[in-house]
Write a protein that holds these residues in place. Structure first.
Motif, PDB file in Angstrom:
ATOM      1  N   ARG A   1      10.791  -2.497   0.165  1.00 32.99           N
ATOM      2  CA  ARG A   1      10.430  -3.238  -0.907  1.00 32.99           C
ATOM      3  C   ARG A   1       9.765  -2.152  -1.978  1.00 32.99           C
ATOM      4  NH1 ARG A   1       4.835  -4.566  -1.246  1.00 32.99           N
ATOM      5  NH2 ARG A   1       3.697  -4.059   0.672  1.00 32.99           N
TER       6      ARG A   1
ATOM      7  N   ASP B   1       8.371   3.617 -11.876  1.00 30.52           N
ATOM      8  CA  ASP B   1       8.609   2.367 -11.441  1.00 30.52           C
ATOM      9  C   ASP B   1       8.084   2.619  -9.871  1.00 30.52           C
ATOM     10  OD1 ASP B   1       9.395  -0.139 -10.821  1.00 30.52           O
ATOM     11  OD2 ASP B   1      11.450   0.379 -10.583  1.00 30.52           O
TER      12      ASP B   1
ATOM     13  N   ALA C   1       4.507   2.931  -9.558  1.00 27.34           N
ATOM     14  CA  ALA C   1       3.635   1.452  -9.650  1.00 27.34           C
ATOM     15  C   ALA C   1       3.906   0.605  -8.232  1.00 27.34           C
ATOM     16  CB  ALA C   1       4.512   0.836 -10.755  1.00 27.34           C
ATOM     17  N   ARG C   2       4.880   0.771  -7.800  1.00 29.54           N
ATOM     18  CA  ARG C   2       5.399  -0.036  -6.437  1.00 29.54           C
ATOM     19  C   ARG C   2       4.318   0.446  -5.446  1.00 29.54           C
ATOM     20  NH1 ARG C   2      10.328  -2.803  -6.648  1.00 29.54           N
ATOM     21  NH2 ARG C   2      11.278  -2.695  -8.485  1.00 29.54           N
TER      22      ARG C   2
ATOM     23  N   GLU D   1       0.939  -0.473  -5.998  1.00 33.57           N
ATOM     24  CA  GLU D   1       0.934  -2.125  -6.271  1.00 33.57           C
ATOM     25  C   GLU D   1       0.315  -2.396  -7.742  1.00 33.57           C
ATOM     26  OE1 GLU D   1      -1.236  -3.819  -2.914  1.00 33.57           O
ATOM     27  OE2 GLU D   1       0.989  -4.249  -2.103  1.00 33.57           O
ATOM     28  N   GLY D   2       0.637  -1.401  -8.669  1.00 35.86           N
ATOM     29  CA  GLY D   2       0.311  -1.476 -10.049  1.00 35.86           C
ATOM     30  C   GLY D   2      -0.947  -1.107 -10.185  1.00 35.86           C
ATOM     31  N   SER D   3      -1.696  -0.779  -9.411  1.00 37.24           N
ATOM     32  CA  SER D   3      -3.135  -0.176  -9.581  1.00 37.24           C
ATOM     33  C   SER D   3      -3.617   1.206  -9.113  1.00 37.24           C
ATOM     34  CB  SER D   3      -4.113  -1.326  -8.722  1.00 37.24           C
ATOM     35  OG  SER D   3      -3.896  -2.463  -9.001  1.00 37.24           O
ATOM     36  N   LEU D   4      -3.143   2.153  -9.856  1.00 39.53           N
ATOM     37  CA  LEU D   4      -3.149   3.454  -9.894  1.00 39.53           C
ATOM     38  C   LEU D   4      -4.564   3.807  -9.162  1.00 39.53           C
ATOM     39  CD1 LEU D   4      -1.046   6.036 -10.109  1.00 39.53           C
ATOM     40  CD2 LEU D   4      -2.651   6.592 -12.182  1.00 39.53           C
ATOM     41  N   TYR D   5      -5.687   3.603  -9.924  1.00 36.54           N
ATOM     42  CA  TYR D   5      -6.931   3.781  -9.960  1.00 36.54           C
ATOM     43  C   TYR D   5      -7.294   3.435  -8.359  1.00 36.54           C
ATOM     44  CZ  TYR D   5      -7.711  -1.279 -10.363  1.00 36.54           C
ATOM     45  OH  TYR D   5      -7.393  -2.528 -10.160  1.00 36.54           O
ATOM     46  N   ALA D   6      -6.787   2.324  -7.898  1.00 33.32           N
ATOM     47  CA  ALA D   6      -7.459   2.054  -6.321  1.00 33.32           C
ATOM     48  C   ALA D   6      -6.838   3.060  -5.494  1.00 33.32           C
ATOM     49  CB  ALA D   6      -6.832   0.598  -6.139  1.00 33.32           C
TER      50      ALA D   6
ATOM     51  N   LYS E   1     -13.123  -0.430  -6.236  1.00 38.07           N
ATOM     52  CA  LYS E   1     -11.984   0.048  -6.399  1.00 38.07           C
ATOM     53  C   LYS E   1     -10.805  -0.892  -5.967  1.00 38.07           C
ATOM     54  CE  LYS E   1     -12.642   4.802  -7.165  1.00 38.07           C
ATOM     55  NZ  LYS E   1     -12.000   6.244  -6.912  1.00 38.07           N
TER      56      LYS E   1
ATOM     57  N   HIS F   1       3.419 -10.764  -9.409  1.00 37.87           N
ATOM     58  CA  HIS F   1       3.805  -9.516  -9.352  1.00 37.87           C
ATOM     59  C   HIS F   1       4.275  -9.081  -8.040  1.00 37.87           C
ATOM     60  CE1 HIS F   1       2.750  -5.091  -9.648  1.00 37.87           C
ATOM     61  NE2 HIS F   1       2.190  -5.386  -8.499  1.00 37.87           N
TER      62      HIS F   1
ATOM     63  N   GLY G   1       5.485  -5.982  -7.241  1.00 39.23           N
ATOM     64  CA  GLY G   1       5.574  -4.545  -6.981  1.00 39.23           C
ATOM     65  C   GLY G   1       5.793  -3.947  -8.321  1.00 39.23           C
ATOM     66  N   ARG G   2       6.312  -4.314  -9.281  1.00 38.09           N
ATOM     67  CA  ARG G   2       6.371  -3.794 -10.590  1.00 38.09           C
ATOM     68  C   ARG G   2       5.164  -3.470 -11.433  1.00 38.09           C
ATOM     69  NH1 ARG G   2       9.654  -7.248 -13.841  1.00 38.09           N
ATOM     70  NH2 ARG G   2       8.740  -8.718 -12.277  1.00 38.09           N
ATOM     71  N   GLU G   3       5.054  -3.025 -12.568  1.00 38.50           N
ATOM     72  CA  GLU G   3       3.767  -2.845 -13.181  1.00 38.50           C
ATOM     73  C   GLU G   3       3.211  -3.889 -14.047  1.00 38.50           C
ATOM     74  OE1 GLU G   3       3.260   1.614 -14.729  1.00 38.50           O
ATOM     75  OE2 GLU G   3       5.129   1.023 -15.232  1.00 38.50           O
ATOM     76  N   TYR G   4       2.168  -3.918 -14.144  1.00 37.10           N
ATOM     77  CA  TYR G   4       1.204  -4.972 -14.802  1.00 37.10           C
ATOM     78  C   TYR G   4       1.354  -5.061 -16.534  1.00 37.10           C
ATOM     79  CZ  TYR G   4      -0.955  -6.711 -10.519  1.00 37.10           C
ATOM     80  OH  TYR G   4      -0.848  -7.392  -9.311  1.00 37.10           O
TER      81      TYR G   4
ATOM     82  N   GLY H   1      -3.477  -0.855 -14.973  1.00 40.24           N
ATOM     83  CA  GLY H   1      -3.155  -0.337 -13.381  1.00 40.24           C
ATOM     84  C   GLY H   1      -2.423   1.065 -13.490  1.00 40.24           C
TER      85      GLY H   1
ATOM     86  N   LEU I   1      -3.808   3.834 -15.334  1.00 41.85           N
ATOM     87  CA  LEU I   1      -4.899   4.804 -15.873  1.00 41.85           C
ATOM     88  C   LEU I   1      -5.648   5.267 -14.208  1.00 41.85           C
ATOM     89  CD1 LEU I   1      -6.240   3.517 -18.750  1.00 41.85           C
ATOM     90  CD2 LEU I   1      -4.660   5.302 -18.485  1.00 41.85           C
ATOM     91  N   PRO I   2      -6.255   6.385 -14.241  1.00 41.10           N
ATOM     92  CA  PRO I   2      -7.172   6.686 -13.174  1.00 41.10           C
ATOM     93  C   PRO I   2      -8.323   5.825 -13.322  1.00 41.10           C
ATOM     94  CG  PRO I   2      -6.632   8.582 -14.416  1.00 41.10           C
ATOM     95  CD  PRO I   2      -5.866   7.495 -15.068  1.00 41.10           C
ATOM     96  N   PHE I   3      -9.091   5.939 -12.227  1.00 44.06           N
ATOM     97  CA  PHE I   3     -10.391   5.004 -12.221  1.00 44.06           C
ATOM     98  C   PHE I   3     -11.353   5.040 -13.352  1.00 44.06           C
ATOM     99  CE2 PHE I   3     -14.670   4.230 -10.527  1.00 44.06           C
ATOM    100  CZ  PHE I   3     -14.486   2.877 -10.488  1.00 44.06           C
TER     101      PHE I   3
END
Lengths: 292, 162
Positions: free
Chosen positions: A5, A70, A73-74, A77-82, B49, B76, B78-81, B110, B112-114
């Protein structure tokens, strides 16, 4: 296969179209920005085309920038910062013990080194072979709890072996309490008497588990520098350690100061060497390290 | 008959005025709801976080649910928000002054860095609080005036027709 996935559509199609016997043997899926897409199966680097037919390096699919974005992001899960902390260490932890290694251009910031651009992703597919560690676990059940050092070269199946050992020890008719210090979220166990700490340094996880969960066995992957002190302390509380280390032989593994210190501290009674094709060799530590 | 027609015209304009005033109230409620969501996002990002997927799955707000804003974000896969956020915003009756700030936030949600993500959230909250304050000042009077103006307009039209 839950890891699929994470694949952007063209690569999902490519992998899905591969012959079933090869697809089941996939251990790694590699994306390189504007370079060939490849998968590793049966120990070979393969280049599936859009339909899943194997092709040559020259004709391999090329990973575009939007596809790489893409993919990231997958993976996050669309939350890079996490995932920022893990990414700074070069990986993204995924579900079910899978992991994506990352590489690219790094830059120094006030918070340490971070990736400015990610140009390579190696999606490592975790395997769950429940019976892999059966010979060792049978021995431990017969002879009573003992510390075990698991040795193999990189990508030799150490994590898969530890996962199996944890599963077998934590389940069955006489399950043990198993603590798992899982720094990189790779030692996922679906059920059993397992307590797992993820996402923090191994030495910290070992300390916490020993103090709070009173495990009978403590399992951790890839011993590294500076981890011997908490592991020796855990040993003093009666917890048995099952840990792995890189090395093609006991002699090579013992070159690592951490492994050497633990051997000298009497932490390991048994040594397991993993060979090709899931062959497992078990020796008493005194015999394997007689020269030490 | 003419009197009846005039009365109907005035009533229609009055009802239309009530509807416009209700729209103004809804816009304020939608803005309040978005501010609550952004404050929740900010808090959960800063403390744990936590990923957006988990936050949107757990967060509940009757207005954001009823307009389908949160259900869309929960789709969602798995693609970007950013794309989902943009589409979800279109479902809300937000005041036009608030929309650019929310769109700007969504464009990099989603990605950007923290540090940058939390800063952008804080900035958006501050800007929206400004919009909220200006809209709330005399909001009740504005709604009353709207109804009165539409009714008066209806009266004029009725008189012209008569």
């Amino acid at each position: 296969m839950s890891w699929m996935r994470y694949l952007p559509t063209p690569y999902l199609q490519a992998v899905s179209g591969m012959p079933v016997h090869l697809r089941r043997q996939i251990t790694e899926v590699r994306f390189r920005l504007e370079k060939p897409f490849s998968v590793t199966a049966e120990g070979r680097n393969l280049f599936p085309d859009r339909e899943g037919r194997l092709t040559t390096l020259q004709n391999a699919l090329r990973v575009t920038r939007p596809q790489m974005e893409d993919l990231l992001a997958r993976l996050t899960e669309g939350s890079l910062y996490a995932f920022e902390d893990a990414m700074a260490k070069g990986y993204v932890p995924l579900e079910n013990g899978c992991r994506a290694g990352i590489a690219g251009e790094m830059t120094e910031t006030s918070h340490g080194a971070v990736f400015r651009e990610i140009t390579s992703v190696n999606l490592r597919v975790s395997r769950f072979l429940p019976e892999f560690a059966r010979p060792l676990v049978d021995l431990l059940r017969e002879g009573g709890p003992q510390g075990v050092l698991v040795i193999s070269p990189p990508a030799g199946g150490k994590t898969t072996f530890l996962r199996s050992a944890a599963h077998l020890l934590a389940n069955g008719s006489r399950p043990y309490r198993v603590g798992i210090a899982d720094e990189r979220s790779e030692l996922f166990i679906p059920a059993g008497l397992c307590d797992r700490i993820t996402g923090c340094p191994k030495w910290k996880a070992v300390e916490l588990l020993t103090r709070t969960m009173s495990p009978e066995y403590l399992i951790c992957d890839e011993l590294g520098a500076g981890e011997e002190a908490p592991l020796l302390a855990a040993q003093n509380t009666g917890v048995k350690l099952i840990a792995s280390a890189h090395g093609s032989s006991p002699k090579e593994a013992a070159k690592r100061p951490c492994v050497k210190a633990l051997l000298e501290g009497g932490v390991f009674s048994l040594v397991t060497v993993l060979q090709k094709n899931f062959r497992v060799e078990i020796f008493p530590a005194k015999e394997a390290f007689a020269w030490l | 008959m003419a009197l009846m027609g005039g009365l109907l015209t005035v009533t229609a304009f009055f009802l239309w005025g009530v509807r416009v005033a209700a729209g103004q109230r809804e816009a304020l409620e939608a803005l309040d709801a978005m501010l609550s969501l952004l404050r929740e996002l900010s808090a959960r990002l800063s403390h744990r976080k936590e990923g957006l997927k988990g936050i949107f799955a757990a967060y509940r707000h009757p207005l954001l649910e009823s307009y389908g804003f949160l259900p869309l974000l929960r789709e969602h896969d798995g693609r970007e928000y950013p794309a989902l956020w943009e589409a979800a915003l279109e479902r809300l009756p937000l005041p036009s002054e608030a929309l650019p700030h929310l769109q700007a936030l969504g464009s990099s949600l989603g990605r950007l860095p923290f540090g940058a993500q939390t800063e952008q959230l804080s900035l958006c909250i501050t800007l929206l609080e400004g919009v909220q304050k200006s809209l709330k000042t005399g909001a009740f009077q504005k709604r009353k005036s709207t109804v009165a103006l539409w009714t008066l307009g209806g009266l004029l039209v009725a008189l012209l027709l008569l």
